[in-house]
Scaffold this motif. Structure first.
Motif, PDB file in Angstrom:
ATOM      1  N   PHE A  91      18.299  51.117   4.259  1.00  0.00           N
ATOM      2  CA  PHE A  91      17.799  51.076   2.893  1.00  0.00           C
ATOM      3  C   PHE A  91      16.318  50.725   2.930  1.00  0.00           C
ATOM      4  CE2 PHE A  91      19.104  47.047   4.286  1.00  0.00           C
ATOM      5  CZ  PHE A  91      20.492  46.958   4.284  1.00  0.00           C
ATOM      6  N   PHE A  92      15.676  50.761   1.784  1.00  0.00           N
ATOM      7  CA  PHE A  92      14.300  50.292   1.646  1.00  0.00           C
ATOM      8  C   PHE A  92      14.350  48.882   1.061  1.00  0.00           C
ATOM      9  CE2 PHE A  92      13.613  54.799   1.999  1.00  0.00           C
ATOM     10  CZ  PHE A  92      12.406  54.899   2.679  1.00  0.00           C
ATOM     11  N   VAL A  93      13.616  47.976   1.682  1.00  0.00           N
ATOM     12  CA  VAL A  93      13.668  46.571   1.260  1.00  0.00           C
ATOM     13  C   VAL A  93      12.264  45.977   1.247  1.00  0.00           C
ATOM     14  CG1 VAL A  93      15.978  46.229   2.207  1.00  0.00           C
ATOM     15  CG2 VAL A  93      13.969  45.707   3.618  1.00  0.00           C
ATOM     16  N   ALA A  94      12.124  44.887   0.505  1.00  0.00           N
ATOM     17  CA  ALA A  94      10.943  44.039   0.641  1.00  0.00           C
ATOM     18  C   ALA A  94      11.194  43.187   1.878  1.00  0.00           C
ATOM     19  CB  ALA A  94      10.766  43.167  -0.595  1.00  0.00           C
ATOM     20  N   PRO A  95      10.457  43.392   2.964  1.00  0.00           N
ATOM     21  CA  PRO A  95      10.809  42.754   4.239  1.00  0.00           C
ATOM     22  C   PRO A  95      10.575  41.255   4.236  1.00  0.00           C
ATOM     23  CG  PRO A  95       8.718  43.862   4.425  1.00  0.00           C
ATOM     24  CD  PRO A  95       9.259  44.234   3.071  1.00  0.00           C
ATOM     25  N   PHE A  96      11.374  40.545   5.043  1.00  0.00           N
ATOM     26  CA  PHE A  96      11.238  39.089   5.125  1.00  0.00           C
ATOM     27  C   PHE A  96      10.102  38.666   6.043  1.00  0.00           C
ATOM     28  CE2 PHE A  96      14.675  40.350   8.064  1.00  0.00           C
ATOM     29  CZ  PHE A  96      14.107  39.978   9.254  1.00  0.00           C
ATOM     30  N   VAL A  97       9.538  39.598   6.796  1.00  0.00           N
ATOM     31  CA  VAL A  97       8.379  39.307   7.632  1.00  0.00           C
ATOM     32  C   VAL A  97       7.506  40.555   7.662  1.00  0.00           C
ATOM     33  CG1 VAL A  97       9.609  39.936   9.745  1.00  0.00           C
ATOM     34  CG2 VAL A  97       7.576  38.486   9.888  1.00  0.00           C
ATOM     35  N   LEU A  98       6.201  40.367   7.473  1.00  0.00           N
ATOM     36  CA  LEU A  98       5.290  41.496   7.417  1.00  0.00           C
ATOM     37  C   LEU A  98       4.290  41.453   8.557  1.00  0.00           C
ATOM     38  CD1 LEU A  98       4.358  42.015   3.670  1.00  0.00           C
ATOM     39  CD2 LEU A  98       6.076  43.177   5.031  1.00  0.00           C
ATOM     40  N   LEU A  99       3.545  42.543   8.675  1.00  0.00           N
ATOM     41  CA  LEU A  99       2.460  42.607   9.639  1.00  0.00           C
ATOM     42  C   LEU A  99       1.200  42.051   8.981  1.00  0.00           C
ATOM     43  CD1 LEU A  99       3.145  46.242  10.864  1.00  0.00           C
ATOM     44  CD2 LEU A  99       3.806  44.134  12.012  1.00  0.00           C
ATOM     45  N   PHE A 100       0.669  40.967   9.542  1.00  0.00           N
ATOM     46  CA  PHE A 100      -0.485  40.308   8.959  1.00  0.00           C
ATOM     47  C   PHE A 100      -1.723  40.474   9.814  1.00  0.00           C
ATOM     48  CE2 PHE A 100       2.916  37.400   7.239  1.00  0.00           C
ATOM     49  CZ  PHE A 100       2.808  37.867   5.947  1.00  0.00           C
ATOM     50  N   PRO A 101      -2.897  40.438   9.191  1.00  0.00           N
ATOM     51  CA  PRO A 101      -4.132  40.501   9.977  1.00  0.00           C
ATOM     52  C   PRO A 101      -4.371  39.205  10.735  1.00  0.00           C
ATOM     53  CG  PRO A 101      -4.636  40.124   7.684  1.00  0.00           C
ATOM     54  CD  PRO A 101      -3.161  40.378   7.752  1.00  0.00           C
ATOM     55  N   GLU A 102      -5.166  39.268  11.767  1.00  0.00           N
ATOM     56  CA  GLU A 102      -5.453  38.084  12.574  1.00  0.00           C
ATOM     57  C   GLU A 102      -6.191  37.013  11.781  1.00  0.00           C
ATOM     58  OE1 GLU A 102      -7.447  39.307  16.103  1.00  0.00           O
ATOM     59  OE2 GLU A 102      -5.625  40.128  17.018  1.00  0.00           O
ATOM     60  N   ASP A 103      -6.934  37.409  10.746  1.00  0.00           N
ATOM     61  CA  ASP A 103      -7.677  36.444   9.941  1.00  0.00           C
ATOM     62  C   ASP A 103      -6.908  36.054   8.678  1.00  0.00           C
ATOM     63  OD1 ASP A 103      -7.858  38.886   8.682  1.00  0.00           O
ATOM     64  OD2 ASP A 103     -10.034  38.808   8.378  1.00  0.00           O
ATOM     65  N   PHE A 104      -5.577  36.089   8.772  1.00  0.00           N
ATOM     66  CA  PHE A 104      -4.729  35.791   7.620  1.00  0.00           C
ATOM     67  C   PHE A 104      -4.998  34.406   7.039  1.00  0.00           C
ATOM     68  CE2 PHE A 104      -0.657  33.940   6.096  1.00  0.00           C
ATOM     69  CZ  PHE A 104      -0.529  34.695   4.942  1.00  0.00           C
ATOM     70  N   LEU A 105      -5.219  33.397   7.883  1.00  0.00           N
ATOM     71  CA  LEU A 105      -5.434  32.045   7.371  1.00  0.00           C
ATOM     72  C   LEU A 105      -6.698  31.963   6.522  1.00  0.00           C
ATOM     73  CD1 LEU A 105      -4.389  29.772  10.387  1.00  0.00           C
ATOM     74  CD2 LEU A 105      -3.145  30.183   8.262  1.00  0.00           C
ATOM     75  N   SER A 106      -7.772  32.580   6.972  1.00  0.00           N
ATOM     76  CA  SER A 106      -9.010  32.538   6.189  1.00  0.00           C
ATOM     77  C   SER A 106      -8.870  33.354   4.909  1.00  0.00           C
ATOM     78  CB  SER A 106     -10.193  33.041   7.021  1.00  0.00           C
ATOM     79  OG  SER A 106      -9.993  34.374   7.443  1.00  0.00           O
ATOM     80  N   LYS A 107      -8.163  34.487   4.985  1.00  0.00           N
ATOM     81  CA  LYS A 107      -7.963  35.303   3.789  1.00  0.00           C
ATOM     82  C   LYS A 107      -7.077  34.583   2.771  1.00  0.00           C
ATOM     83  CE  LYS A 107      -8.705  40.016   5.419  1.00  0.00           C
ATOM     84  NZ  LYS A 107      -8.120  41.375   5.554  1.00  0.00           N
ATOM     85  N   SER A 108      -6.216  33.683   3.250  1.00  0.00           N
ATOM     86  CA  SER A 108      -5.326  32.933   2.368  1.00  0.00           C
ATOM     87  C   SER A 108      -5.960  31.633   1.892  1.00  0.00           C
ATOM     88  CB  SER A 108      -4.014  32.615   3.093  1.00  0.00           C
ATOM     89  OG  SER A 108      -3.360  33.791   3.499  1.00  0.00           O
ATOM     90  N   ASN A 109      -7.228  31.385   2.277  1.00  0.00           N
ATOM     91  CA  ASN A 109      -7.910  30.135   1.935  1.00  0.00           C
ATOM     92  C   ASN A 109      -7.109  28.918   2.379  1.00  0.00           C
ATOM     93  OD1 ASN A 109     -10.191  31.337   0.636  1.00  0.00           O
ATOM     94  ND2 ASN A 109      -8.907  31.753  -1.152  1.00  0.00           N
ATOM     95  N   ALA A 110      -6.567  29.003   3.591  1.00  0.00           N
ATOM     96  CA  ALA A 110      -5.752  27.911   4.117  1.00  0.00           C
ATOM     97  C   ALA A 110      -6.582  26.631   4.263  1.00  0.00           C
ATOM     98  CB  ALA A 110      -5.154  28.301   5.467  1.00  0.00           C
TER      99      ALA A 110
END
Length: 231
Positions: free
Chosen positions: A138-157
């Motif tokens: 089926f098609f689903v909203a996945p429980f884990v996605l492919l994230f960029p390496e700079d995900f923390l900075s993009k998320s303002n962590a």
């Protein structure tokens, strides 16, 4: 039921980015960055403290995982398995084992719905005995996605200090919000390897989950890993 089992052991991370989730630790020759000391510039109440910049973390990897999740309806949900994440092939495979259930779940991020919010998911599973596998797709909203390496900075962590993890010892904590009710914390070793993440949702379900990664191996993944007879 199969989808529910697949869904509940990771958080639904719904983002447009389809790059790399960053979870890699170099285990070649038995080495690990976990034992390295953190600098005084990251220690609270140190005169040398300097506000850290969110680091980049490694992308393509394979690793064991284990998770403990609970909410108002699920008192005690514990599972473990093995995961493969390949941004270069736009695929993720998650093998999971729970009480009476064994399954391999494939996500193909190159095959999405028109909106791009759901991806093709193929699941081969055994329920109860291991006599006859069941194939579901089926098609689903996945429980884990492919994230960029700079995900923390993009998320303002935000840096939340050096904390002591029961399994890994000293780890850097980085926390950020997702949506209106979800708080996520990434825990990195001194080599900026993501070894654990926690999420807490202050909604009506009051969900909490902690996930740890071990035997983390960075680098390209053989394409045969993503072959499946379930289509």
């Amino acid at each position: 039921m199969l989808f529910e089992f697949t869904r509940i052991f990771f958080l639904f991370f719904i983002f447009p980015e389809r790059q790399a989730l960053c979870l890699a630790q170099n285990t070649i020759n038995g080495s690990s960055n976990i034992t390295q000391a953190f600098p005084l510039t990251q220690k609270f109440y140190s005169s040398a403290f300097v506000t850290p910049t969110p680091p980049n973390i490694q992308s393509e990897f394979r690793a064991n995982y284990m998770q403990h999740k609970f909410d108002v309806n699920i008192n005690n949900h514990i599972i473990s398995g093995f995961m493969y994440v390949s941004p270069s092939q736009q695929k993720i495979r998650v093998d999971g084992a729970g009480d009476g259930v064994l399954e391999a779940s494939m996500f193909d991020f190159s095959n999405t719905t028109a909106s791009g919010t759901q991806v093709a998911n193929f699941i081969i599973s055994f329920n109860g005995g291991v006599t006859q596998p069941t194939c579901s797709s089926f098609f689903v909203a996945p429980f884990v996605l492919l994230f960029p390496e700079d995900f923390l900075s993009k998320s303002n962590a935000v840096f939340a200090g050096i904390q002591t993890d029961d399994l890994y010892g000293p780890v850097d904590a980085w926390t950020f919000s997702m949506g209106d009710s979800l708080q996520v914390t990434f825990f990195l070793d001194s080599g900026n390897t993501l070894v654990r993440f926690d999420f807490a949702a202050s909604d009506t379900l009051r969900t909490f989950a902690t996930t740890r990664f071990f035997n983390i191996i960075p680098g390209p993944i053989n394409a045969t890993v993503f072959e499946t007879s379930c289509q």
